[in-house]
Write an enzyme that holds these catalytic residues in place. Structure first.
Site, PDB file in Angstrom:
ATOM      1  CE1 TYR A  93     -10.358 -43.629 -27.053  1.00 16.00           C
ATOM      2  CE2 TYR A  93      -8.866 -44.801 -28.517  1.00 16.00           C
ATOM      3  CZ  TYR A  93      -9.228 -44.411 -27.243  1.00 16.00           C
ATOM      4  OH  TYR A  93      -8.464 -44.783 -26.169  1.00 16.00           O
TER       5      TYR A  93
ATOM      6  CB  THR B 213     -12.489 -46.443 -24.064  1.00 13.72           C
ATOM      7  OG1 THR B 213     -13.485 -47.024 -23.220  1.00 13.72           O
ATOM      8  CG2 THR B 213     -11.493 -45.659 -23.227  1.00 13.72           C
TER       9      THR B 213
ATOM     10  CB  ALA C  84     -10.694 -42.131 -21.842  1.00 20.29           C
TER      11      ALA C  84
ATOM     12  N   GLY D  37     -13.227 -47.724 -14.314  1.00 20.06           N
ATOM     13  CA  GLY D  37     -12.759 -48.326 -15.562  1.00 20.06           C
ATOM     14  C   GLY D  37     -11.699 -49.389 -15.312  1.00 20.06           C
ATOM     15  CD  GLN D  38     -10.404 -52.993 -19.602  1.00 19.86           C
ATOM     16  OE1 GLN D  38     -10.077 -54.175 -19.592  1.00 19.86           O
ATOM     17  NE2 GLN D  38     -10.333 -52.268 -20.702  1.00 19.86           N
TER      18      GLN D  38
ATOM     19  CE  LYS E 230      -7.267 -40.989 -24.723  1.00 18.14           C
ATOM     20  NZ  LYS E 230      -7.536 -40.754 -23.277  1.00 18.14           N
TER      21      LYS E 230
ATOM     22  CB  THR F 112      -5.090 -44.291 -27.444  1.00 17.59           C
ATOM     23  OG1 THR F 112      -5.303 -45.411 -28.303  1.00 17.59           O
ATOM     24  CG2 THR F 112      -5.466 -43.027 -28.197  1.00 17.59           C
ATOM     25  CG  ASP F 113      -2.668 -48.242 -30.028  1.00 16.03           C
ATOM     26  OD1 ASP F 113      -3.600 -47.967 -29.241  1.00 16.03           O
ATOM     27  OD2 ASP F 113      -2.705 -49.226 -30.796  1.00 16.03           O
TER      28      ASP F 113
ATOM     29  CD1 TRP G   7      -4.154 -52.768 -29.457  1.00 13.88           C
ATOM     30  CD2 TRP G   7      -3.545 -54.926 -29.610  1.00 13.88           C
ATOM     31  NE1 TRP G   7      -3.809 -53.009 -30.758  1.00 13.88           N
ATOM     32  CE2 TRP G   7      -3.432 -54.328 -30.887  1.00 13.88           C
ATOM     33  CE3 TRP G   7      -3.213 -56.257 -29.458  1.00 13.88           C
ATOM     34  CZ2 TRP G   7      -3.003 -55.028 -32.007  1.00 13.88           C
ATOM     35  CZ3 TRP G   7      -2.778 -56.966 -30.570  1.00 13.88           C
ATOM     36  CH2 TRP G   7      -2.680 -56.358 -31.842  1.00 13.88           C
TER      37      TRP G   7
END
Length: 282
Positions: A126, A63, A61, A10-11, A130, A102-103, A151
């Protein structure tokens, strides 16, 4: 120390590989979804047992925020139940866990930057899954750090920055939401913050926020991408109502980063400098 990273492709997982490159003090195991399928929860503890890590960085995750609305069971397996299995493994073997959240655990009704103890009330599947993962980690893991971020973008994988660049080269005009407020997170900055925590002698259980500094909308983000890349596409600012999606998004989810700065002396770069750094890498 043996460090195991989930979500390796992932990122954030990809950026963690870069951040930890050259670290010869630790042994690393980067596991992608083939090596550690988070949706197959009955396998997780056995797979972890093969590596016997001293620290797990749980970056994996589900996402796909909109897709989660039609796949709530899979999203819950990956974001909640897999996190619970990992946290239970940590308890059984008394090891440390750093997990990414996450926010989107917030409802977006705040008018000031959100601290870690702000009330949570997710408005999409989501965010719900989370948050359930966060609660499971707090229940089971003896040594945990949960980092909420927002983000996320990177030179790796698909993300808003790459999508905007593609659309701005293909079209003369695009529309971007201007009434959702937060701050982007360059995944390499987050990876560097995690590296700093790992290398620190300090460990304080709890939830921490991390995103880049600054307060912007998605529209502002798109305009900055256009400016840095020298593109000429017209960008229209639109309200959320004009771009309906299966999942609701919080209107305001700016994170207060005071706690992670104070506890771990983490330096948080400004969003525009990090965007420039990422685009230069591309």
């Amino acid at each position: 120390m043996k460090i195991l990273i989930t979500g390796a492709s992932g990122q954030l997982g990809s950026e963690l590989k870069d951040a930890f490159d050259g670290d010869s003090k630790h042994e690393f195991f980067f596991l992608d979804r083939k090596q550690l399928p988070l949706d197959q929860t009955m396998l997780i503890q056995d797979v972890l047992g093969m590596y016997q890590p001293d620290l797990i960085i749980h970056a994996g995750a589900y996402t796909a925020v909109d897709k989660a609305e039609s796949e709530p069971v899979v999203a819950d397996q990956v974001n909640h139940l897999a996190s619970e299995e990992i946290a239970q493994y940590c308890r059984l073997h008394d090891i440390k866990l750093i997990a990414i959240s996450t926010d989107y655990v917030f409802d977006g009704t705040s008018a000031s930057p959100l601290k870690e103890d702000a009330a949570v009330a997710p408005i999409n599947v989501y965010g719900e899954t989370k948050l359930a993962g966060e609660l499971a980690i707090q229940k089971w893991a003896p040594h945990y750090i949960i980092i909420r971020t927002s983000w996320v973008y990177s030179t790796y994988g698909g993300n808003f920055v790459k999508t905007m660049m593609r659309l701005m080269t293909e079209r003369d005009e695009i529309s971007v939401i201007a009434d959702q407020i937060g701050s982007p997170t360059y995944a390499f900055d987050l990876a560097r913050a995690i590296l700093q925590i790992v290398q620190s002698d300090n460990w304080v259980n709890g939830i921490y926020n991390f995103s880049n500094e600054g307060e912007i909308s998605w529209y502002d983000f798109a305009v900055a991408i256009r400016e840095i890349k020298g593109l000429h596409c017209k960008i229209n600012a639109i309200p959320t109502e004009q771009y309906p999606t299966p999942a609701k998004r919080p209107k305001y989810s700016l994170l207060d980063k005071g706690k992670i700065k104070a506890e771990f002396a983490v330096v948080v770069p400004a969003w525009k400098g990090s965007l420039q750094e990422m685009l230069d890498k591309l």
